[in-house]
Design a protein around this motif. Structure first.
Motif: not given
Length: 286
Positions: A180, A203, A217, A220-221, A223
């Motif tokens: 990230g 990633h 993703e 989920n994170w 960003y």
């Protein structure tokens, strides 16, 4: 030349790890990395198994949360791994996810102080010293390992914010930063930590559904965008993109699959192909 590895995520059932290790070994991948996330798999147990299943593969684990381990036990575990598998274990520690540490009653009021005390004592023990310390969290009274490593046993430290990065560069033999982080983030981290080795997770997705996995993703994170935070595409495309993180200061780039990657064995083979392309010796992609 930047080293390239791949992660076997702990969301993978432990009984599937051997197949991933064998795929990494057979494909010529240089480094396989493991995690110890609560409450999935043990980092030390999986590292020992992975090292035993291969004669050449280097295995990293990052991160092992220091609040969960007495420093003497950690030193015993790490020294044993280094003596059993000389030169093949890369061990990273960090202060852990604080919510998880709270769940198990291990959260401390000053994670930075604990990290400094733990890593300092750990490195001394692994160097074969007899250690006496009476810190805020770490207390040792004339402790020395009977079987310290016979060669250098580096301790990597995981970091995110500027304060932890500065501490990690000061007390560790290397620094690990999570996926990230953009190339600009890597440059900023390098400026803070100095010349110590820097491991960067990245990633990565390939094959059918790669873009959709990266979007999941991103959500989920949390960003705001996945741009500059991930790489997708075939082996040639990913190899070219990895160069941006390597050029920003990463000594090791570790490709991190999405937890829902449909083929963990294929992913490590893919990572080996990317590494071969970057070395100029193309192999067969999955």
């Amino acid at each position: 030349m930047t080293v390239l590895g791949a992660i076997a995520l702990p969301q993978l059932p432990p009984d599937r790890l051997r197949a991933v290790v064998q795929a990494a070994d057979e494909s010529g991948l240089e480094e396989l990395w493991l995690w110890e996330d609560c409450f999935l798999t043990s980092g030390v147990a999986t590292m020992a198994a992975a090292l035993a299943w291969s004669d050449r593969l280097k295995v990293g684990v990052g991160l092992l949360p220091v609040p969960l381990r007495n420093v003497a036990i950690a030193a015993m575990e790490f020294a044993t791994l280094h003596r059993l598998f000389p030169g093949r274990a890369h061990i990273g520690v960090g202060h852990g996810v604080q919510d998880w540490m709270g769940q198990v009653g291990a959260r401390v009021s000053s994670p930075m102080t604990l990290l400094r005390e733990h890593v300092t004592a750990l490195r001394q023990l692994l160097a074969g010293e007899r250690v006496t310390v009476d810190g805020r969290y770490v207390h040792l009274d004339g402790v020395a390992l009977d079987w310290p490593p016979t060669a250098a046993a580096p301790v990597l430290v995981g970091a995110s914010g500027p304060k932890t990065l500065r501490l990690a560069g000061e007390i560790g033999d290397g620094v690990i930063i999570s996926a990230g982080n953009t190339p600009d983030d890597v440059r900023a981290a390098r400026a803070v930590i100095g010349d110590v080795p820097l491991v960067v997770y990245l990633h990565t997705a390939t094959g059918p559904g790669a873009a959709e996995r990266m979007e999941r993703e991103r959500v989920n994170w949390g960003y705001p965008t996945i741009v500059d935070r991930a790489v997708t595409g075939d082996a040639d495309e990913v190899a070219e993109q990895v160069g941006r993180w390597a050029g920003a200061g990463a000594d090791t780039v570790v490709l991190q699959p999405a937890p829902d990657d449909p083929d963990p064995e294929g992913f490590v083979r893919f990572a080996a192909t990317v590494a071969a392309i970057r070395r100029g010796t193309p192999a067969t992609a999955r």
